[in-house]
Enzyme design. Structure first.
Site, PDB file in Angstrom:
ATOM      1  N   ASP A   1     106.041 -27.559  12.031  1.00  0.00           N
ATOM      2  CA  ASP A   1     105.429 -27.533  13.304  1.00  0.00           C
ATOM      3  C   ASP A   1     104.717 -28.501  13.688  1.00  0.00           C
ATOM      4  O   ASP A   1     103.910 -29.629  12.717  1.00  0.00           O
ATOM      5  CB  ASP A   1     104.245 -26.302  12.161  1.00  0.00           C
ATOM      6  CG  ASP A   1     104.499 -25.548  11.926  1.00  0.00           C
ATOM      7  OD1 ASP A   1     104.782 -24.500  12.259  1.00  0.00           O
ATOM      8  OD2 ASP A   1     104.085 -24.792  10.689  1.00  0.00           O
TER       9      ASP A   1
ATOM     10  N   HIS B   1     112.103 -25.561  12.795  1.00  0.00           N
ATOM     11  CA  HIS B   1     110.941 -26.161  13.153  1.00  0.00           C
ATOM     12  C   HIS B   1     110.240 -26.417  12.492  1.00  0.00           C
ATOM     13  O   HIS B   1     110.554 -26.122  11.093  1.00  0.00           O
ATOM     14  CB  HIS B   1     110.097 -25.471  14.354  1.00  0.00           C
ATOM     15  CG  HIS B   1     109.682 -24.348  14.330  1.00  0.00           C
ATOM     16  ND1 HIS B   1     110.145 -23.363  13.592  1.00  0.00           N
ATOM     17  CD2 HIS B   1     108.323 -24.319  13.678  1.00  0.00           C
ATOM     18  CE1 HIS B   1     109.416 -22.895  13.232  1.00  0.00           C
ATOM     19  NE2 HIS B   1     108.280 -22.939  13.510  1.00  0.00           N
TER      20      HIS B   1
ATOM     21  N   HIS C   1     111.324 -24.350   8.868  1.00  0.00           N
ATOM     22  CA  HIS C   1     111.610 -22.643   8.948  1.00  0.00           C
ATOM     23  C   HIS C   1     111.636 -21.925  10.286  1.00  0.00           C
ATOM     24  O   HIS C   1     111.799 -22.586  11.142  1.00  0.00           O
ATOM     25  CB  HIS C   1     110.244 -22.510   8.575  1.00  0.00           C
ATOM     26  CG  HIS C   1     109.206 -22.874   9.180  1.00  0.00           C
ATOM     27  ND1 HIS C   1     108.207 -24.059   9.171  1.00  0.00           N
ATOM     28  CD2 HIS C   1     108.140 -21.679  10.376  1.00  0.00           C
ATOM     29  CE1 HIS C   1     107.270 -23.793  10.232  1.00  0.00           C
ATOM     30  NE2 HIS C   1     107.390 -23.072  10.974  1.00  0.00           N
TER      31      HIS C   1
END
Ligand code: SIN
Length: 279
Positions: free
Chosen positions: A106, A104, A260
């Protein structure tokens, strides 16, 4: 405050394409503007930067983040955390899930997602619990010209319904709870599928498993295969780096060009991290 070695370039890339470890700087100190500018430059060059053996409290953590922008208050942790400007990411023994275990970027359901995050390791397991990062400039640049032309004209739909709200099971088995109460309301935004980084000018693929739920103007059965391909493509091993945490380590990622994923493999051990996001 700053070791002279820093100016001699104590920035060690950890792979050919993403991530560098920086030594010779004390992030808990009140850093001068030149040092902050160099950290920012390293972030732009490497996408994610790492520091070891740092010692700073929550207030110092927030002070550091504010040198790069306003603090971003995560709407889906409002009321579940002691300090709205901080998300404590706790993995307790027995937890079956962890925060961020899908690839994803953020908080992309927001009209203006955060530019980055600074994650600090307070307690680390003796093994496991690493974090993976993936370079989304490369993800875009390695697409064929035809695919680039296709996605250049498209906007993706981002929602937080998979990760929060009463319909989501994202916090089940996890000590760190997002909001799942009835008063929660979904946030939806659209973003270009390939964004242009406002500081580097490079284009980056901008879709992710946790938040991207569709493509504007396309039916679900048209958008799903394209999104699945792009998300898988964006995680190719040669675009990634992997960070092995030690107590006091810090990761600072550029949320505009890096995805990440937290690996949920810490066995029976606790892992405690403190995260501040930057608007
Ligand atoms: C996150 O997704 O921000 C959490 C990453 C981690 O805990 O390694």
């Amino acid at each position: 405050m700053i070791d002279p070695a820093w100016r001699d370039g104590d920035v060690q890339p950890i792979t050919g394409e993403l991530g560098a470890e920086i030594s010779g700087v004390d992030l808990g100190a009140d850093l001068d503007d030149a040092t902050i500018a160099e950290i920012r430059q390293a972030l732009l060059e490497h996408g994610v930067i790492f520091f070891r053996d740092q010692e700073f409290d929550a207030e110092q953590h927030k002070r550091l983040a504010r040198r790069f922008g306003e603090i971003f208050v995560h709407p889906n942790y409002a009321g579940t955390q002691a300090d709205p400007e901080i998300v404590m990411i706790r993995r307790e023994p027995g937890d079956t899930r962890v925060v961020g275990e899908d690839w994803h970027t953020d908080t992309t359901m927001m009209p203006k997602p955060p530019m980055g995050a600074i994650l600090y390791a307070i307690e680390v397991p003796p093994f496991g619990g690493d974090t993976l990062f993936a370079n989304q400039y490369l993800a875009y640049e390695t697409l064929s010209d035809g695919m680039k032309r296709l996605i250049d004209g498209l906007r993706a739909i981002h929602s937080d319904r998979l990760v929060a709200g009463p319909q989501s099971r994202a916090s089940v088995g996890r000590s760190t709870k997002a909001r799942h109460d009835d008063a929660w309301r979904e946030t939806v935004s659209t973003h270009p599928m390939a964004i242009r980084h406002p500081e580097t000018g490079r284009k980056a693929l901008f879709v992710n498993v946790s938040y991207t739920v569709g493509i504007e103007g396309l039916a679900e059965d048209e958008s799903r295969p394209l999104l699945d391909f792009l998300m898988e493509h964006g995680n190719r091993p040669e675009f990634t780096c992997r960070f092995r945490w030690t107590q006091g380590a810090v990761a600072f990622w550029d949320n505009r060009c890096v995805k990440h994923l937290a690996i949920n493999d810490a066995g029976p051990f606790r892992r405690v991290m403190r995260r501040v996001q930057i608007a």
